[in-house]
Design a protein around this motif. Structure first.
Motif, PDB file in Angstrom:
ATOM      1  N   HIS A   1      11.722 -13.297  19.666  1.00 51.71           N
ATOM      2  CA  HIS A   1      11.621 -11.841  19.688  1.00 51.71           C
ATOM      3  C   HIS A   1      10.276 -11.447  20.304  1.00 51.71           C
ATOM      4  N   GLU A   2      10.154 -11.673  21.590  1.00 53.29           N
ATOM      5  CA  GLU A   2       8.895 -11.451  22.276  1.00 53.29           C
ATOM      6  C   GLU A   2       8.620  -9.967  22.471  1.00 53.29           C
ATOM      7  N   ILE A   3       7.371  -9.676  22.768  1.00 50.25           N
ATOM      8  CA  ILE A   3       6.939  -8.306  23.021  1.00 50.25           C
ATOM      9  C   ILE A   3       6.494  -8.225  24.473  1.00 50.25           C
ATOM     10  N   ARG A   4       7.132  -7.333  25.229  1.00 52.37           N
ATOM     11  CA  ARG A   4       6.834  -7.208  26.645  1.00 52.37           C
ATOM     12  C   ARG A   4       6.197  -5.854  26.928  1.00 52.37           C
ATOM     13  N   PRO A   5       5.318  -5.785  27.919  1.00 48.36           N
ATOM     14  CA  PRO A   5       4.716  -4.487  28.251  1.00 48.36           C
ATOM     15  C   PRO A   5       5.732  -3.563  28.910  1.00 48.36           C
ATOM     16  N   ALA A   6       5.606  -2.288  28.635  1.00 44.63           N
ATOM     17  CA  ALA A   6       6.395  -1.292  29.365  1.00 44.63           C
ATOM     18  C   ALA A   6       5.773  -1.097  30.741  1.00 44.63           C
ATOM     19  N   ILE A   7       6.575  -0.635  31.698  1.00 46.22           N
ATOM     20  CA  ILE A   7       6.081  -0.391  33.055  1.00 46.22           C
ATOM     21  C   ILE A   7       6.433   1.036  33.446  1.00 46.22           C
TER      22      ILE A   7
ATOM     23  N   ARG B   1      -4.208  11.604  33.861  1.00 43.94           N
ATOM     24  CA  ARG B   1      -4.369  10.329  33.165  1.00 43.94           C
ATOM     25  C   ARG B   1      -3.159  10.156  32.242  1.00 43.94           C
ATOM     26  N   LEU B   2      -2.617   8.940  32.236  1.00 39.18           N
ATOM     27  CA  LEU B   2      -1.408   8.678  31.458  1.00 39.18           C
ATOM     28  C   LEU B   2      -1.596   7.453  30.567  1.00 39.18           C
ATOM     29  N   GLY B   3      -0.837   7.435  29.476  1.00 38.47           N
ATOM     30  CA  GLY B   3      -0.839   6.305  28.563  1.00 38.47           C
ATOM     31  C   GLY B   3       0.106   6.596  27.414  1.00 38.47           C
ATOM     32  N   TRP B   4       0.053   5.761  26.396  1.00 42.71           N
ATOM     33  CA  TRP B   4       0.817   6.069  25.192  1.00 42.71           C
ATOM     34  C   TRP B   4       0.147   5.484  23.976  1.00 42.71           C
ATOM     35  N   ALA B   5       0.713   5.778  22.804  1.00 46.26           N
ATOM     36  CA  ALA B   5       0.085   5.414  21.544  1.00 46.26           C
ATOM     37  C   ALA B   5      -0.102   3.908  21.420  1.00 46.26           C
TER      38      ALA B   5
ATOM     39  N   GLY C   1       2.387  -0.640  21.908  1.00 47.15           N
ATOM     40  CA  GLY C   1       2.110  -1.869  22.628  1.00 47.15           C
ATOM     41  C   GLY C   1       1.527  -1.619  24.003  1.00 47.15           C
ATOM     42  N   PRO C   2       1.441  -2.641  24.835  1.00 45.80           N
ATOM     43  CA  PRO C   2       0.859  -2.478  26.180  1.00 45.80           C
ATOM     44  C   PRO C   2       1.802  -1.754  27.124  1.00 45.80           C
TER      45      PRO C   2
ATOM     46  N   GLU D   1      -3.878  -1.200  26.970  1.00 43.27           N
ATOM     47  CA  GLU D   1      -3.617  -1.589  25.580  1.00 43.27           C
ATOM     48  C   GLU D   1      -4.409  -0.691  24.648  1.00 43.27           C
ATOM     49  N   ASN D   2      -4.024  -0.715  23.367  1.00 48.29           N
ATOM     50  CA  ASN D   2      -4.769  -0.026  22.306  1.00 48.29           C
ATOM     51  C   ASN D   2      -4.919   1.466  22.556  1.00 48.29           C
ATOM     52  N   GLY D   3      -3.899   2.070  23.159  1.00 49.94           N
ATOM     53  CA  GLY D   3      -3.924   3.511  23.363  1.00 49.94           C
ATOM     54  C   GLY D   3      -4.785   3.970  24.524  1.00 49.94           C
ATOM     55  N   ALA D   4      -5.228   3.062  25.380  1.00 51.12           N
ATOM     56  CA  ALA D   4      -6.076   3.436  26.513  1.00 51.12           C
ATOM     57  C   ALA D   4      -5.290   4.257  27.526  1.00 51.12           C
ATOM     58  N   LEU D   5      -6.000   5.080  28.294  1.00 50.20           N
ATOM     59  CA  LEU D   5      -5.393   5.893  29.344  1.00 50.20           C
ATOM     60  C   LEU D   5      -5.718   5.311  30.708  1.00 50.20           C
ATOM     61  N   SER D   6      -4.887   5.636  31.679  1.00 44.33           N
ATOM     62  CA  SER D   6      -5.084   5.145  33.037  1.00 44.33           C
ATOM     63  C   SER D   6      -6.323   5.762  33.673  1.00 44.33           C
ATOM     64  N   GLU D   7      -6.690   5.221  34.819  1.00 43.52           N
ATOM     65  CA  GLU D   7      -7.700   5.875  35.644  1.00 43.52           C
ATOM     66  C   GLU D   7      -7.158   7.231  36.093  1.00 43.52           C
ATOM     67  N   PRO D   8      -8.021   8.210  36.383  1.00 49.13           N
ATOM     68  CA  PRO D   8      -7.539   9.504  36.877  1.00 49.13           C
ATOM     69  C   PRO D   8      -6.761   9.332  38.186  1.00 49.13           C
ATOM     70  N   LEU D   9      -5.550   9.859  38.220  1.00 51.91           N
ATOM     71  CA  LEU D   9      -4.692   9.751  39.392  1.00 51.91           C
ATOM     72  C   LEU D   9      -4.670  11.078  40.135  1.00 51.91           C
ATOM     73  N   PRO D  10      -5.003  11.074  41.416  1.00 55.68           N
ATOM     74  CA  PRO D  10      -5.021  12.333  42.175  1.00 55.68           C
ATOM     75  C   PRO D  10      -3.597  12.782  42.512  1.00 55.68           C
ATOM     76  N   ARG D  11      -3.425  14.067  42.690  1.00 58.09           N
ATOM     77  CA  ARG D  11      -2.100  14.593  43.038  1.00 58.09           C
ATOM     78  C   ARG D  11      -1.749  14.314  44.501  1.00 58.09           C
ATOM     79  N   VAL D  12      -2.763  14.170  45.316  1.00 52.98           N
ATOM     80  CA  VAL D  12      -2.562  13.822  46.725  1.00 52.98           C
ATOM     81  C   VAL D  12      -3.330  12.533  46.985  1.00 52.98           C
ATOM     82  N   GLY D  13      -2.679  11.571  47.629  1.00 50.87           N
ATOM     83  CA  GLY D  13      -3.328  10.287  47.848  1.00 50.87           C
ATOM     84  C   GLY D  13      -3.163   9.392  46.620  1.00 50.87           C
ATOM     85  N   SER D  14      -3.988   8.366  46.541  1.00 49.12           N
ATOM     86  CA  SER D  14      -3.853   7.416  45.446  1.00 49.12           C
ATOM     87  C   SER D  14      -5.190   6.783  45.109  1.00 49.12           C
ATOM     88  N   VAL D  15      -5.243   6.226  43.897  1.00 48.16           N
ATOM     89  CA  VAL D  15      -6.394   5.431  43.490  1.00 48.16           C
ATOM     90  C   VAL D  15      -6.159   4.005  43.963  1.00 48.16           C
TER      91      VAL D  15
END
Length: 376
Positions: free
Chosen positions: A26-32, A146-150, A154-155, A173-187
């Motif tokens: 019963h493994e735990i896999r990261p969401a994508i 910035r996006l993430g989840w509780a 899990g990751p 992991e651990n409720g961290a949020l992503s880097e700021p993502l621009p609406r135009v272009g990309s990080v």
């Protein structure tokens, strides 16, 4: 021949072991989460394990879903037909959505659920994917997202969709949020940043998450404390799993987990049982360890494949992951030496009272895992 006797004992041990232990299937896999942005809207597609969310399971620090208090509810959800699990997810979306975090600057953005696609019901011992899509209207400004989840979910891996080979792909992991993502272009991320990040991912797959790989390495350790035999075994194992890790991650070689996982468990049994009969590296042992290393590389590749590395960052991630795995394996050896070998390795009774009993214990655990993964 001695190696034939070892094989016979290994197989008889496998058939004899029936004691209860925690299953590792019963493994735990990261969401994508694949994120698409424009000036006015956000679209996100997330592949996740719906059963863990619906059962309220806290995955933070958890290695196996069987360890959680909600395991019974989780397993019941695994058994549901896809349409019923979809209905459960839709009915609970209002509560589940509270675990998702989307911030436009300091403004909280609410996701609207658009679709839920549950994979067909297969082996209920293995996690199944549920893919959801959601969207949100964004504030009329240029604030980055910035996006993430509780943490308890899990990751999660957050990727910018359609942003090229150098686009950001954060492992959170651990409720961290992503880097700021621009609406135009990309990080974008440098190859060095990806390399460094995947060293940690590889290490984490061994310590603490790779108990089967830890036991295999300990099986190598308990053969002999002499430096040359240990280096010979580790080197052969490293070369082998590096080969299949690369080939499988590139999709050149594909072997079903249902085949690989029981064989990995049997590899643990073999090296541990052979330790009982020999006290040095035999002529056939490096060859066998090389073959087992090929199997473990396939196991590593299944984990690395979940991260969906962009082609332009594949080599950096692969090398970093492999280095992390090696650091993890060397850490296991170092801890074993400092806690056992350093203090007792030169005692005349070391092999009789420590090495052989420890190897037998490792063999029993590996035998149960092989039986459980193949037949239960």
């Amino acid at each position: 021949m001695k190696h034939m006797l070892v094989f016979a004992v290994m197989m008889s041990t496998l058939l004899a072991i029936t004691f209860p232990m925690a299953a590792l299937s019963h493994e735990i896999r990261p969401a994508i989460a694949d994120v698409s942005l424009d000036q006015s809207s956000l679209d996100v597609s997330i592949t996740l394990t719906a059963e863990s969310l619906l059962s309220g399971m806290d995955l933070q620090g958890l290695q196996d879903t069987n360890e959680a208090p909600e395991a019974e509810r989780y397993d019941a959800l695994r058994s549901l037909p896809p349409e019923q699990l979809e209905e459960e997810f839709r009915e609970n979306w209002e509560t589940l959505s509270e675990g998702f975090t989307v911030l436009a600057g300091d403004t909280t953005v609410t996701l609207e659920l658009l679709s839920v696609e549950v994979s067909p019901l297969g082996d209920i011992e293995l996690p199944r994917d549920t893919k959801i899509t959601a969207s949100a209207a964004l504030p009329e400004d240029d604030t980055e997202l910035r996006l993430g989840w509780a943490a308890q979910n899990g990751p999660i891996i957050v990727r910018q969709a359609g942003a090229g080979d150098e686009a950001y792909a954060g492992y959170l992991e651990n409720g961290a949020l992503s880097e700021p993502l621009p609406r135009v272009g990309s990080v974008t991320e440098s190859g060095w940043a990806v390399f460094a990040r995947y060293i940690f991912v590889g290490f984490d797959h061994i310590v603490p998450k790779g108990l089967d790989h830890i036991l295999f390495v300990l099986g190598l350790f308990f053969l002999s404390l002499k430096l040359r035999p240990l280096i010979t075994q580790i080197t052969v194992f490293t070369v082998a799993h590096t080969i299949t890790l690369a080939l499988a991650s590139l999709g050149i070689v594909t072997v079903a987990p249902e085949v690989v996982e029981p064989l990995i468990a049997l590899s643990i049994v073999y090296v541990a049982v052979e330790n009982v009969f020999v006290s040095r590296v035999t002529p056939w042992r490096p060859v066998i360890i090389f073959m087992f290393g090929l199997l473990h590389g396939l196991g590593f590749a299944s984990v690395l494949g979940e991260f969906g590395l962009a082609p332009g960052r594949f080599v950096a991630g692969l090398i970093g992951f492999n280095i992390g795995v090696e650091i993890g394996q060397l850490t296991v050896i170092a801890v074993a030496f400092l806690t056992v070998g350093l203090w007792f390795g030169k005692k005349p009774w070391y092999r009789r009272l420590i090495s052989i009993p420890a190897s037998i214990g490792i063999a029993c655990v590996g035998a149960y895992w092989a039986f459980e993964r193949a037949f239960l």
